[in-house]
Design a protein around this motif. Structure first.
Motif, PDB file in Angstrom:
ATOM      1  N   ASP A  84      39.389  55.247  67.618  1.00  0.00           N
ATOM      2  CA  ASP A  84      38.325  54.262  67.395  1.00  0.00           C
ATOM      3  C   ASP A  84      37.307  54.214  68.526  1.00  0.00           C
ATOM      4  O   ASP A  84      36.258  53.583  68.398  1.00  0.00           O
ATOM      5  CB  ASP A  84      38.910  52.868  67.155  1.00  0.00           C
ATOM      6  CG  ASP A  84      39.793  52.373  68.299  1.00  0.00           C
ATOM      7  OD1 ASP A  84      39.689  52.916  69.422  1.00  0.00           O
ATOM      8  OD2 ASP A  84      40.591  51.455  68.077  1.00  0.00           O
ATOM      9  N   THR A  85      37.605  54.877  69.658  1.00  0.00           N
ATOM     10  CA  THR A  85      36.708  54.841  70.808  1.00  0.00           C
ATOM     11  C   THR A  85      36.763  56.180  71.536  1.00  0.00           C
ATOM     12  O   THR A  85      37.851  56.741  71.711  1.00  0.00           O
ATOM     13  CB  THR A  85      37.107  53.728  71.799  1.00  0.00           C
ATOM     14  OG1 THR A  85      37.214  52.486  71.105  1.00  0.00           O
ATOM     15  CG2 THR A  85      36.087  53.587  72.916  1.00  0.00           C
ATOM     16  N   VAL A  86      35.611  56.675  71.949  1.00  0.00           N
ATOM     17  CA  VAL A  86      35.568  57.820  72.859  1.00  0.00           C
ATOM     18  C   VAL A  86      34.683  57.445  74.042  1.00  0.00           C
ATOM     19  O   VAL A  86      33.739  56.656  73.911  1.00  0.00           O
ATOM     20  CB  VAL A  86      35.047  59.107  72.181  1.00  0.00           C
ATOM     21  CG1 VAL A  86      35.925  59.501  71.009  1.00  0.00           C
ATOM     22  CG2 VAL A  86      33.599  58.968  71.749  1.00  0.00           C
ATOM     23  N   MET A 136      38.567  55.552  82.060  1.00  0.00           N
ATOM     24  CA  MET A 136      38.569  54.640  80.917  1.00  0.00           C
ATOM     25  C   MET A 136      39.509  55.151  79.833  1.00  0.00           C
ATOM     26  O   MET A 136      40.227  54.363  79.194  1.00  0.00           O
ATOM     27  CB  MET A 136      37.159  54.473  80.369  1.00  0.00           C
ATOM     28  CG  MET A 136      36.239  53.652  81.258  1.00  0.00           C
ATOM     29  SD  MET A 136      34.642  53.342  80.467  1.00  0.00           S
ATOM     30  CE  MET A 136      33.708  52.716  81.873  1.00  0.00           C
ATOM     31  N   ALA A 137      39.507  56.459  79.613  1.00  0.00           N
ATOM     32  CA  ALA A 137      40.421  57.036  78.626  1.00  0.00           C
ATOM     33  C   ALA A 137      41.878  56.795  79.037  1.00  0.00           C
ATOM     34  O   ALA A 137      42.737  56.485  78.197  1.00  0.00           O
ATOM     35  CB  ALA A 137      40.145  58.524  78.456  1.00  0.00           C
ATOM     36  N   ASP A 138      42.166  56.933  80.330  1.00  0.00           N
ATOM     37  CA  ASP A 138      43.515  56.645  80.816  1.00  0.00           C
ATOM     38  C   ASP A 138      43.875  55.187  80.574  1.00  0.00           C
ATOM     39  O   ASP A 138      44.979  54.879  80.113  1.00  0.00           O
ATOM     40  CB  ASP A 138      43.616  56.966  82.309  1.00  0.00           C
ATOM     41  CG  ASP A 138      44.939  56.527  82.903  1.00  0.00           C
ATOM     42  OD1 ASP A 138      45.913  57.297  82.844  1.00  0.00           O
ATOM     43  OD2 ASP A 138      45.011  55.380  83.403  1.00  0.00           O
ATOM     44  N   ALA A 139      42.967  54.274  80.884  1.00  0.00           N
ATOM     45  CA  ALA A 139      43.234  52.849  80.680  1.00  0.00           C
ATOM     46  C   ALA A 139      43.491  52.546  79.208  1.00  0.00           C
ATOM     47  O   ALA A 139      44.404  51.778  78.861  1.00  0.00           O
ATOM     48  CB  ALA A 139      42.072  52.009  81.203  1.00  0.00           C
ATOM     49  N   TYR A 140      42.702  53.150  78.319  1.00  0.00           N
ATOM     50  CA  TYR A 140      42.912  52.964  76.880  1.00  0.00           C
ATOM     51  C   TYR A 140      44.312  53.436  76.487  1.00  0.00           C
ATOM     52  O   TYR A 140      45.008  52.775  75.716  1.00  0.00           O
ATOM     53  CB  TYR A 140      41.844  53.740  76.101  1.00  0.00           C
ATOM     54  CG  TYR A 140      41.947  53.605  74.604  1.00  0.00           C
ATOM     55  CD1 TYR A 140      41.155  52.693  73.906  1.00  0.00           C
ATOM     56  CD2 TYR A 140      42.818  54.409  73.855  1.00  0.00           C
ATOM     57  CE1 TYR A 140      41.242  52.571  72.535  1.00  0.00           C
ATOM     58  CE2 TYR A 140      42.913  54.295  72.483  1.00  0.00           C
ATOM     59  CZ  TYR A 140      42.124  53.376  71.821  1.00  0.00           C
ATOM     60  OH  TYR A 140      42.221  53.260  70.451  1.00  0.00           O
ATOM     61  N   GLY A 141      44.727  54.583  77.013  1.00  0.00           N
ATOM     62  CA  GLY A 141      46.067  55.083  76.721  1.00  0.00           C
ATOM     63  C   GLY A 141      47.160  54.150  77.202  1.00  0.00           C
ATOM     64  O   GLY A 141      48.161  53.941  76.522  1.00  0.00           O
ATOM     65  N   LYS A 142      46.973  53.565  78.382  1.00  0.00           N
ATOM     66  CA  LYS A 142      47.947  52.610  78.904  1.00  0.00           C
ATOM     67  C   LYS A 142      48.025  51.364  78.018  1.00  0.00           C
ATOM     68  O   LYS A 142      49.104  50.807  77.793  1.00  0.00           O
ATOM     69  CB  LYS A 142      47.568  52.197  80.325  1.00  0.00           C
ATOM     70  CG  LYS A 142      47.883  53.219  81.421  1.00  0.00           C
ATOM     71  CD  LYS A 142      47.473  52.672  82.777  1.00  0.00           C
ATOM     72  CE  LYS A 142      48.006  53.514  83.928  1.00  0.00           C
ATOM     73  NZ  LYS A 142      47.405  54.848  84.008  1.00  0.00           N
ATOM     74  N   LEU A 143      46.875  50.898  77.550  1.00  0.00           N
ATOM     75  CA  LEU A 143      46.829  49.654  76.777  1.00  0.00           C
ATOM     76  C   LEU A 143      47.375  49.819  75.366  1.00  0.00           C
ATOM     77  O   LEU A 143      47.956  48.884  74.809  1.00  0.00           O
ATOM     78  CB  LEU A 143      45.392  49.138  76.707  1.00  0.00           C
ATOM     79  CG  LEU A 143      44.788  48.631  78.015  1.00  0.00           C
ATOM     80  CD1 LEU A 143      43.291  48.431  77.864  1.00  0.00           C
ATOM     81  CD2 LEU A 143      45.456  47.331  78.457  1.00  0.00           C
ATOM     82  N   ARG A 147      48.266  55.057  72.508  1.00  0.00           N
ATOM     83  CA  ARG A 147      47.603  56.148  71.808  1.00  0.00           C
ATOM     84  C   ARG A 147      46.719  56.904  72.802  1.00  0.00           C
ATOM     85  O   ARG A 147      46.248  56.333  73.787  1.00  0.00           O
ATOM     86  CB  ARG A 147      46.729  55.601  70.672  1.00  0.00           C
ATOM     87  CG  ARG A 147      47.471  54.828  69.615  1.00  0.00           C
ATOM     88  CD  ARG A 147      48.194  55.737  68.654  1.00  0.00           C
ATOM     89  NE  ARG A 147      47.242  56.666  68.012  1.00  0.00           N
ATOM     90  CZ  ARG A 147      47.624  57.636  67.202  1.00  0.00           C
ATOM     91  NH1 ARG A 147      48.911  57.831  66.939  1.00  0.00           N
ATOM     92  NH2 ARG A 147      46.726  58.441  66.653  1.00  0.00           N
ATOM     93  N   PRO A 148      46.456  58.188  72.567  1.00  0.00           N
ATOM     94  CA  PRO A 148      45.651  58.936  73.532  1.00  0.00           C
ATOM     95  C   PRO A 148      44.244  58.369  73.687  1.00  0.00           C
ATOM     96  O   PRO A 148      43.534  58.156  72.704  1.00  0.00           O
ATOM     97  CB  PRO A 148      45.604  60.348  72.939  1.00  0.00           C
ATOM     98  CG  PRO A 148      46.798  60.447  72.056  1.00  0.00           C
ATOM     99  CD  PRO A 148      46.981  59.058  71.488  1.00  0.00           C
ATOM    100  N   GLY A 149      43.847  58.117  74.935  1.00  0.00           N
ATOM    101  CA  GLY A 149      42.457  57.824  75.215  1.00  0.00           C
ATOM    102  C   GLY A 149      41.673  59.122  75.129  1.00  0.00           C
ATOM    103  O   GLY A 149      42.161  60.180  75.550  1.00  0.00           O
ATOM    104  N   ILE A 150      40.461  59.068  74.573  1.00  0.00           N
ATOM    105  CA  ILE A 150      39.679  60.276  74.315  1.00  0.00           C
ATOM    106  C   ILE A 150      38.432  60.284  75.185  1.00  0.00           C
ATOM    107  O   ILE A 150      37.661  59.312  75.201  1.00  0.00           O
ATOM    108  CB  ILE A 150      39.255  60.364  72.833  1.00  0.00           C
ATOM    109  CG1 ILE A 150      40.472  60.215  71.908  1.00  0.00           C
ATOM    110  CG2 ILE A 150      38.518  61.671  72.569  1.00  0.00           C
ATOM    111  CD1 ILE A 150      41.512  61.294  72.038  1.00  0.00           C
ATOM    112  N   MET A 185      46.485  61.028  76.809  1.00  0.00           N
ATOM    113  CA  MET A 185      45.035  61.168  76.967  1.00  0.00           C
ATOM    114  C   MET A 185      44.631  62.561  76.521  1.00  0.00           C
ATOM    115  O   MET A 185      45.408  63.521  76.676  1.00  0.00           O
ATOM    116  CB  MET A 185      44.663  60.953  78.435  1.00  0.00           C
ATOM    117  CG  MET A 185      43.238  61.268  78.811  1.00  0.00           C
ATOM    118  SD  MET A 185      43.014  61.037  80.598  1.00  0.00           S
ATOM    119  CE  MET A 185      41.511  61.954  80.848  1.00  0.00           C
ATOM    120  N   ILE A 186      43.447  62.695  75.929  1.00  0.00           N
ATOM    121  CA  ILE A 186      42.908  64.009  75.586  1.00  0.00           C
ATOM    122  C   ILE A 186      41.494  64.097  76.143  1.00  0.00           C
ATOM    123  O   ILE A 186      40.642  63.266  75.835  1.00  0.00           O
ATOM    124  CB  ILE A 186      42.890  64.270  74.071  1.00  0.00           C
ATOM    125  CG1 ILE A 186      44.290  64.092  73.470  1.00  0.00           C
ATOM    126  CG2 ILE A 186      42.391  65.691  73.782  1.00  0.00           C
ATOM    127  CD1 ILE A 186      44.328  64.202  71.951  1.00  0.00           C
TER     128      ILE A 186
END
Length: 558
Positions: free
Chosen positions: A28-30, A65-72, A75-78, A104-105
């Motif tokens: 949903d976010t990149v 930011m992608a890492d933070a999304y993955g932590k939260l 799912r992989p942060g993109i 993360m990807i």
């Protein structure tokens, strides 16, 4: 691909195929800094309402930011970055995701395939560059394999011990077009403990006199957290959190006894040494929580070690465990919740005393008489009282974090965003990602003056995309951690650690953010309320005493 699939699938360019694959995997976010090397992706995102594109001002911030999304989210942060310099900038977040076990990807633009190995403009061999940084690094060399490679990237990022995947995208692969079927969404298999392992664990607990549960890692779900709490309460176990995993267990619970990391209490250090059973769930037990492998010795710990981890490669990697168990955290917690002690555990006083020691150690004390400036202990104490249960605290690296980790009492999972690899600058990008992901939550970023200046330009990102975070800049005019070590090793010989800072308030105002300078402790509560009420990204500069290098040490005594 079958003939019928080919007939029913429209021709799409590589960028469209890739973005469709992201949609199929519920992205949903990149996060990105745009580059000409992946223009077809940007064009495909233009027509994709299900994916929000957050444009950062530095590739390192995008990867953080992608890492933070993955932590939260789990799912992989993109993140998307351009080739060469874009990729090298973004490597910071890849390293964080690797050491933090974050899914993360990172997609990286690449020169055209006809230009390969000629050292074309911004060309890098990403398999070599990210070979030891990422969990998997690859390059798409056939447009028809985009669905396959993306599916594998999601699987690798989330399977076993989660981590970062890097996928290079040659320009011609993205611009060319082909009719190819999409891959189905990726499903992840979960390891579960064998019944005999759970039975043996129960027997070891029955024999223990002074057990200690060490909690850490990633892959925790709300259900797993509830199951773990049920197990802890049934056995009245003392729980300590591994480095920067304090949010995995309510710090106010009577079973919580502190964190193993920077600024660990001397009492907890002794308890780790005295424990006769270490029940380690999720944590890899690296050098930071073990104080350089001195509290838990390698390869044979003095304590009986039960190690539950999602990745079999991590079991017996450093420590030979008495009982190694390969399991996901949800499966482990569910199995443990089913256990009930056969008799009243004998360690009630051990747990009670450990928690009491934690309460004393995590309660801020009045600063020394000659302290000058804002008292960080009082600041954290105030935030403990006023922040909502689900407030998110983000930070980077530096001695200022010792106050945060020692005095803030985390309440819920996914509320601590902090890099276990000690990456400076992480806090602001992570805070922005958290606020964009959950706008209803209060998000506070702590950053030292040196730490903040790694990615200060991300205030522009916060303004552009509407992320009203509160950034607390702890200004002591130095790289405090390095200065502390410097004073210990080379007393009085200051070299390379002094900082000449900008006017942080004027700096924040230049972006349109709210900002105040706080010079006295008593002024902080009102300033914090004004920052929250502004409804904008806000910066509070705290002028602190440079002589107070951490909560218990002044520079003169190092």
């Amino acid at each position: 691909m079958t003939i019928s699939q080919t007939l029913n699938t429209p021709s799409r360019n590589g960028g469209q195929i890739l973005v469709d694959a992201l949609c199929h995997n519920q992205v949903d976010t990149v996060y990105c800094v745009p580059g000409e090397s992946f223009l077809p992706v940007l064009d495909a995102l233009h027509d994709t309402a299900d994916i929000r594109t957050i444009v950062t001002r530095h590739e390192g911030a995008a990867s953080n930011m992608a890492d933070a999304y993955g932590k939260l989210t789990g799912r992989p942060g993109i993140a998307f970055v351009t080739r060469g310099p874009g990729a090298t900038h973004a490597s910071n977040g890849v390293h964080t995701a690797k050491q933090d076990s974050t899914p993360m990807i990172l997609f990286v633009g690449q020169v055209e395939t006809t230009m390969k190995e000629r050292e074309g403009f911004q060309e890098v061999d990403y398999r070599q560059m990210f070979g030891s940084l990422a969990k998997w690094a690859t390059e798409i060399e056939d447009i028809e394999r985009i669905p396959e490679v993306v599916a594998r990237a999601f699987s690798v990022a989330m399977s076993g011990r989660p981590g970062p995947v890097v996928v290079a995208l040659p320009e011609d692969i993205l611009f060319n077009a082909v009719a190819v079927a999409d891959a189905p969404p990726v499903r992840i298999s979960q390891a579960a403990p064998a019944q005999q392992d759970i039975d043996e664990l129960a027997r070891l607990l029955a024999q223990a006199k002074q057990p200690l549960l060490v909690l850490g890692g990633t892959g925790w779900t709300p259900e797993a957290s509830r199951d773990l709490k049920q197990f802890v309460q049934a056995y009245n176990l003392p729980v300590t959190a591994s480095f920067r995993r304090q949010d995995l267990f309510d710090n106010r619970d009577a079973h919580y006894v502190g964190q193993l990391g920077l600024g660990t209490s001397p009492q907890l250090v002794e308890r780790v040494k005295q424990a006769d059973l270490l029940l380690v769930i999720g944590s890899r037990l690296t050098d930071t929580p073990t104080a350089g492998y001195s509290l838990v010795t390698s390869p044979s710990p003095s304590q009986k070690l039960v190690h539950l981890h999602v990745d079999p490669a991590e079991l017996n990697r450093v420590f030979v465990a008495h009982l190694p168990v390969n399991t996901s955290m949800p499966a482990a917690a569910a199995a443990l919740a089913s256990l009930k002690p056969q008799a009243e555990p004998v360690w009630a006083k051990w747990t009670e005393t450990a928690h009491a020691d934690y309460l004393v150690y995590s309660t801020p004390q009045a600063p020394v008489a000659d302290y000058k400036g804002v008292d960080m202990g009082a600041v954290i104490g105030h935030l403990n009282h006023v922040l909502p249960e689900d407030a998110v605290i983000a930070n980077g690296a530096g001695n200022y974090t010792v106050w945060v980790h020692r005095f803030f009492r985390y309440r819920q999972p996914a509320t601590e965003l902090a890099p276990t690899n000690g990456a400076m600058g992480y806090g602001l990008p992570a805070a922005i990602a958290a606020k964009l992901h959950a706008p209803e939550k209060t998000v506070v970023c702590f950053a030292g003056d040196g730490c903040f200046m790694m990615y200060p330009q991300e205030l522009a990102t916060a303004m552009q995309f509407g992320a009203p975070v509160v950034v607390i800049v702890v200004n002591n005019g130095m790289f405090g951690t390095i200065r502390m070590h410097q004073e210990r090793e080379y007393p009085g010989r200051v070299s390379g650690t002094a900082l000449s800072n900008p006017d942080f308030v004027m700096f924040a105002h230049a972006f349109g953010a709210y900002a105040e300078r706080v010079q006295e402790t008593a002024d902080f509560p009102a300033a914090f309320e004004r920052a929250l009420a502004s409804g904008k990204p806000a910066l509070l500069e705290l002028c602190t005493d440079p002589a107070q290098i951490n909560p218990q040490v002044r520079l003169a005594s190092v």
